[in-house]
Design an enzyme around this catalytic site. Sequence first.
Site, short mmCIF file in Angstrom:
data_model
loop_
_atom_site.label_atom_id
_atom_site.label_comp_id
_atom_site.label_asym_id
_atom_site.label_seq_id
_atom_site.Cartn_x
_atom_site.Cartn_y
_atom_site.Cartn_z
N ASP A 196 -1.08 3.53 3.80
CA ASP A 196 0.27 2.74 4.13
C ASP A 196 -0.08 1.93 5.33
O ASP A 196 0.68 0.51 5.59
CB ASP A 196 1.85 3.82 4.63
CG ASP A 196 2.08 4.06 3.37
OD1 ASP A 196 3.19 4.64 3.20
OD2 ASP A 196 1.62 4.03 1.95
N ASP A 256 1.02 -2.19 5.62
CA ASP A 256 1.25 -2.69 6.71
C ASP A 256 0.91 -4.00 7.57
O ASP A 256 0.94 -4.61 7.39
CB ASP A 256 1.87 -1.44 7.96
CG ASP A 256 3.11 -0.87 7.58
OD1 ASP A 256 2.76 0.89 7.56
OD2 ASP A 256 3.27 -0.74 5.97
N SER A 308 14.49 -3.67 0.64
CA SER A 308 13.77 -2.46 1.25
C SER A 308 14.17 -2.98 3.18
O SER A 308 14.27 -3.74 3.39
CB SER A 308 12.02 -2.58 1.63
OG SER A 308 11.71 -3.56 1.33
N GLU A 333 20.18 8.16 10.50
CA GLU A 333 19.84 9.00 8.75
C GLU A 333 18.27 8.85 9.18
O GLU A 333 17.58 8.16 9.12
CB GLU A 333 21.05 8.02 7.95
CG GLU A 333 20.00 7.33 7.26
CD GLU A 333 21.29 6.88 6.41
OE1 GLU A 333 22.58 7.00 6.34
OE2 GLU A 333 21.46 5.76 5.85
N LYS A 385 14.61 9.33 6.85
CA LYS A 385 14.74 8.08 6.19
C LYS A 385 13.99 9.05 5.25
O LYS A 385 13.29 9.71 4.59
CB LYS A 385 14.14 7.21 6.46
CG LYS A 385 13.12 6.58 5.36
CD LYS A 385 12.15 5.72 6.14
CE LYS A 385 11.86 3.83 5.05
NZ LYS A 385 10.97 4.92 4.04
N ARG A 434 14.63 1.49 -8.35
CA ARG A 434 15.14 -0.01 -7.64
C ARG A 434 13.91 -0.80 -7.85
O ARG A 434 13.96 -2.07 -7.98
CB ARG A 434 15.03 0.48 -6.31
CG ARG A 434 14.23 -1.21 -4.91
CD ARG A 434 13.71 -0.74 -3.44
NE ARG A 434 12.70 -0.03 -3.78
CZ ARG A 434 12.52 0.26 -2.13
NH1 ARG A 434 13.26 -0.42 -1.29
NH2 ARG A 434 10.83 0.78 -1.96
N LYS A 462 20.96 1.43 10.96
CA LYS A 462 21.94 0.23 10.74
C LYS A 462 23.60 0.20 11.06
O LYS A 462 24.28 1.48 11.86
CB LYS A 462 22.57 1.38 9.46
CG LYS A 462 21.97 1.69 8.09
CD LYS A 462 22.82 2.42 6.61
CE LYS A 462 21.40 2.30 5.81
NZ LYS A 462 22.05 3.04 4.24
N CYS A 505 -18.79 -4.76 -6.07
CA CYS A 505 -19.23 -4.69 -7.40
C CYS A 505 -19.09 -6.41 -7.92
O CYS A 505 -18.08 -7.06 -8.46
CB CYS A 505 -19.00 -3.54 -8.12
SG CYS A 505 -20.39 -4.04 -9.19
N CYS A 538 -19.25 -3.42 -15.21
CA CYS A 538 -19.15 -2.27 -13.92
C CYS A 538 -17.82 -1.61 -14.83
O CYS A 538 -16.44 -1.56 -14.89
CB CYS A 538 -18.53 -2.66 -12.90
SG CYS A 538 -18.50 -1.03 -11.88
#
Length: 674
Positions: free
Chosen positions: A35, A39, A84, A116, A118, A139, A294, A430, A436
């Site tokens: 991740d 990011d 998101s 809250e 996640k 989603r 939020k 490659c 391949c």
Amino acid sequence: MKAPAEVVDRVRALRESIERCNYEYYALAAPTVPDSEYDRLFAELVDLETKYPQLVTLDSPTQRVGAAPLKEFAQVVHHMPMLSLNNAFNDDEVAAFDRRAREGLGTEEEIEYAVEPKFDGLAVGLTYEKGTLVSGATRGDGFTGEEVTANLRTIKVIPLRLPARGLPALFEVRGEVLILKRDFEKLNRLQRDKNEKEFANPRNAAAGSLRQLDSRITASRRLAFFAYGVGRAEGGALPRDKHSKLMDYLVQLRFPVASERKMVRGIKGLLDYYRRIGEKRDSLPYDIDGVVYKVNDFGLQEKLGFVARAPRFAMAHKFPAQEALTEVLDIQVQVGRTGALTPVARLKPVFVGGANVTNATLHNEDEVRRKDVWHGDMVVVRRAGDVIPEVVSVARKGPRRGGDYFKMPKQCPICHSKVVRSEDEAVARCSGGLFCPAQRKQALLHFASRRAMDIEGLGEKLVDQLVDNQVVKTPADLYKLGLTALANLERMAEKSAGNVLAAIAKSRRTTLPRFIYALGIRNVGEATAKGLARHFGSLDKLMQADAETLLQVQDVGPVVAQSIAQFFAERHNREVIKQMRGCGVSWAEGEGMPAKTASVVNGKTFVLTGTLSHLTREEAKERIEALGGNVSGSVSGKTDYVIAGADPGSKLAKAQELGVKILDEAGLLKLLGK
């Protein structure tokens, strides 16, 4: 300010990398990069598009969320996009979020936030009509999701009918599908008992379970659901002033909602909550990867509004990845579906981030050098984003004998094609893209895609069988297939096999831009393929062009030129192309012309609406673009022509309102010179 060619190339490369990551993570549930790396790529793309806003396009990953839905499920367009959240990774970024919110609201007072956990699961929307569950969807890409109603109905905590009176006539509840830790352990125990592959983590287990075509399998997986908000709502006594009240209302309707949710004030309240939940993380019954903040007041949320892909009034504060110490037993090279060579550390097994880890990515050769990792070293391993393990640093050096030093191979360990690396890229690749074995499935899927050779019916499952059974090794082998070979495959009756063969036969006659794009040359998208076809006129001329000659093509910079030259320099790729042409794959060729032409179409913007009688939409688009024109999906003051066929839509009215010139199909053909 005009964007330099190298910036244009980098933006193109970043978009391709990010979309590939999105597909692997969300559609395949098989991510290949941490991740943190995703990011970094996304942040770099946002930065470049901010500096050069003219590069922003509707298909940029910054304008969308997640990844496209799978073809096996019906598609559902979300009435309200499922956006998101932007992420924060440290206290300073949270403080900046709070400061921006106060500045946007014009206040120095502390803001009240709803906070809250996640959840680490799969986002879905549940639509109720007159209190009855009528549909549910994932989603997907944020705008279009997968219709999984039958599977969602098997989750016992999701109400099939809501108990309260005075409900909205239409009501969409949004939340997260996940699997509790105890149920995940039971599921993997059953997988072991059946000698089947275990799931890597609860999130992958939940995602895979929800997206089963057989809902009986979903029912056996004991999935959970937690609501976190509401999308579309029409009428009814829904709380419309505070998020916290809305959550209380959902509890009254018997929806599971995180019991750890709170209300806090100001930056101190946010950070205190983050630390409290972090301390409780391991004892929670489900996996979380952070917390969500939020602005509690809906009126203030509306005032703050949204940026392109996320709300300004909310943010996800991610937990740091979990780490452990272990020994590097070896460093090997893994060849990915796109030809990227990734050094992988083979590790002494270690438990980290909730799983036993035996392999960890080292990303690329530069990272191996930067971190100075050798065979035999003791290293810090982190499960970045709680999914993909990576080597963070060396904790203690090993014996470091000569053979312990890592060197990137000069030839692909799979197909022995030359390994190449662009000057501005850290990744070695490659060059045998059409040959391949590691790249076969990706190459075939791209080759058969709608905007390439458009071979209908040649989807992922069929390609898997063709490659796994060694029926097809290169795209050229598709044109050598017989009915018997196809019909003998699983779930492939003679009629279906005949349809696929007919689609393959139809694809033999194509266009040069489509064929160039279908080859899957790195950094060559549809627009570049069209530019190359327009400039050179023939494939042979393109194949003979060196990097310096390729730089003369409009919008082709050094990186793209190098990718093209390296691709055609690889004899394996030339051999596959030769075989395809020998099998009858052909297209109309011309003499070629300069990228900038005197055509009246060059530089003009067209919008197509209605049904044309002599051309398909795609054919009209290709003809216009071949002469240097642009085709847009919407009418604006910058539109030069609207081409109106039978039964035109609202675009025609918009063109009349703006005074844009309107042509029928005959007028378009005259303009095109044919």
